[in-house]
Design a protein around this motif. Structure first.
Motif, PDB file in Angstrom:
ATOM      1  N   THR A  54      45.082  38.535  43.805  1.00 35.26           N
ATOM      2  CA  THR A  54      43.645  38.629  44.051  1.00 35.26           C
ATOM      3  C   THR A  54      42.879  37.886  42.970  1.00 35.26           C
ATOM      4  O   THR A  54      43.323  37.787  41.821  1.00 35.26           O
ATOM      5  CB  THR A  54      43.159  40.090  44.080  1.00 35.26           C
ATOM      6  OG1 THR A  54      43.444  40.710  42.817  1.00 35.26           O
ATOM      7  CG2 THR A  54      43.820  40.870  45.202  1.00 35.26           C
ATOM      8  N   ALA A  55      41.716  37.361  43.368  1.00 36.03           N
ATOM      9  CA  ALA A  55      40.744  36.901  42.398  1.00 36.03           C
ATOM     10  C   ALA A  55      40.064  38.128  41.800  1.00 36.03           C
ATOM     11  O   ALA A  55      40.240  39.259  42.289  1.00 36.03           O
ATOM     12  CB  ALA A  55      39.733  35.985  43.071  1.00 36.03           C
ATOM     13  N   LYS A  56      39.285  37.940  40.747  1.00 36.49           N
ATOM     14  CA  LYS A  56      38.675  39.080  40.069  1.00 36.49           C
ATOM     15  C   LYS A  56      37.322  39.461  40.666  1.00 36.49           C
ATOM     16  O   LYS A  56      37.056  40.625  40.953  1.00 36.49           O
ATOM     17  CB  LYS A  56      38.517  38.771  38.575  1.00 36.49           C
ATOM     18  CG  LYS A  56      39.844  38.587  37.844  1.00 36.49           C
ATOM     19  CD  LYS A  56      39.634  38.161  36.400  1.00 36.49           C
ATOM     20  CE  LYS A  56      38.993  39.262  35.568  1.00 36.49           C
ATOM     21  NZ  LYS A  56      38.881  38.875  34.131  1.00 36.49           N
ATOM     22  N   HIS A 109      38.700  33.714  38.876  1.00 35.15           N
ATOM     23  CA  HIS A 109      40.145  33.914  38.947  1.00 35.15           C
ATOM     24  C   HIS A 109      40.681  33.871  37.521  1.00 35.15           C
ATOM     25  O   HIS A 109      40.105  33.206  36.645  1.00 35.15           O
ATOM     26  CB  HIS A 109      40.789  32.806  39.801  1.00 35.15           C
ATOM     27  CG  HIS A 109      42.249  33.007  40.065  1.00 35.15           C
ATOM     28  ND1 HIS A 109      43.222  32.611  39.165  1.00 35.15           N
ATOM     29  CD2 HIS A 109      42.907  33.555  41.119  1.00 35.15           C
ATOM     30  CE1 HIS A 109      44.413  32.904  39.661  1.00 35.15           C
ATOM     31  NE2 HIS A 109      44.250  33.471  40.842  1.00 35.15           N
ATOM     32  N   SER A 149      45.368  34.191  46.515  1.00 33.00           N
ATOM     33  CA  SER A 149      44.059  34.772  46.233  1.00 33.00           C
ATOM     34  C   SER A 149      42.896  33.885  46.665  1.00 33.00           C
ATOM     35  O   SER A 149      41.838  34.387  47.059  1.00 33.00           O
ATOM     36  CB  SER A 149      43.929  35.081  44.740  1.00 33.00           C
ATOM     37  OG  SER A 149      43.993  33.884  43.975  1.00 33.00           O
ATOM     38  N   VAL A 150      43.079  32.586  46.567  1.00 31.06           N
ATOM     39  CA  VAL A 150      42.041  31.617  46.944  1.00 31.06           C
ATOM     40  C   VAL A 150      42.727  30.523  47.761  1.00 31.06           C
ATOM     41  O   VAL A 150      43.429  29.680  47.201  1.00 31.06           O
ATOM     42  CB  VAL A 150      41.339  31.014  45.704  1.00 31.06           C
ATOM     43  CG1 VAL A 150      40.263  30.009  46.124  1.00 31.06           C
ATOM     44  CG2 VAL A 150      40.723  32.111  44.839  1.00 31.06           C
TER      45      VAL A 150
END
Length: 262
Positions: free
Chosen positions: A6-8, A44, A171-172
């Motif tokens: 995951t990104a933040k 990220h 995540s992206v």
């Protein structure tokens, strides 16, 4: 299958608006509509990602000087604090903090701030740069070559007709969704609490998703319809919320900067 990373965090940066007839945005639609033109900032662990860059910042104080009669024709409303550089600075970031810039496509309302990030890694969809410099006559008014000229000689990666996982952790993920332009891109962003698909201009209004209807000025209608269907499938498989960049209902429903999604 490995669990995706995951990104933040993700911010939707505050946005200028156009006021146009819906018939410009969706085949068969009518009535006036005020639409946002946001950029999205994703944090990220490996760096900050910017999805689209909005309008030229100078247009906030001199819209006709930048866009000529188009500014009045499209009902532009643009405050100085809504420029992409001002938005990033308000969040505490410098322009040089942006490591990756993804252009959903090369239309002028998405590329106005590209020049602000000379050291970033740029991503564009296959064929979109060429099309932006030499567009079909029917859609030529949507391009401003001065906005994409700064990418010459820069670190530009062309996404070659397939999806691209930017950080290799899911995540992206850049989604290849052509049709509006030859290299139109969407973006899947996985966050700890929620997943989003940012559509760029693959669709312009919510009705386009439910009726599978293109924009009248799409470069390739057949590809547009396929990409709209693909977004609907990806929404389910990725358990994601679709965020349509120009849709005023989405803009009203989802929070935006300084608030973020985590």
């Amino acid at each position: 299958m490995a669990t995706p990373g995951t990104a933040k965090r993700m911010w939707a940066l505050d946005s200028p608006t156009f006021t146009v007839d819906k018939s410009l945005l969706l085949l068969g639609a009518s009535g006036e509509c005020t639409i946002p033109m946001p950029a999205f900032l994703i944090e990220h662990p490996k760096g900050l990602v910017l999805f689209d860059t909005g309008l030229v910042p100078a247009a906030a104080t001199d819209p006709e000087g930048v866009y000529g009669p188009l500014a009045e024709h499209l009902g532009l409303s643009f405050l100085p604090e809504q420029t992409v550089d001002a938005q990033l600075e308000a969040l505490g970031y410098k322009l040089s903090d942006i490591k990756y810039v993804i252009a959903s496509h090369t239309h002028f309302d998405h590329t106005g701030g590209l020049y602000l990030f000379p050291d970033a890694q740029f991503y564009v969809g296959e064929g979109d740069m060429r099309f932006g410099f030499w567009p079909d006559p029917a859609g030529a008014g949507f391009f401003r070559q001065a906005d994409i000229e700064p990418l010459r000689g820069r670190n530009v990666l062309e996404v070659p007709g397939v999806d691209h996982d930017v950080f290799g952790d899911g995540s992206v993920v850049i989604l290849f969704t052509p049709g509006h332009t030859p290299g139109e891109l969407s973006l899947l962003v996985r966050l700890p609490g929620r997943n989003f698909i940012l559509t760029g201009d693959t669709v312009h209004l919510r009705d386009a998703l439910t009726t599978i209807a293109p924009m009248p000025h799409d470069a390739d209608t057949v590809q547009s319809l396929r990409s709209i269907r693909r977004l609907n499938l990806l929404r389910d498989s990725a358990d994601a919320t679709i965020w349509i960049s120009h849709d005023p209902e989405d803009w009203a429903e989802f929070k935006h900067a300084p608030n973020c999604f985590e």
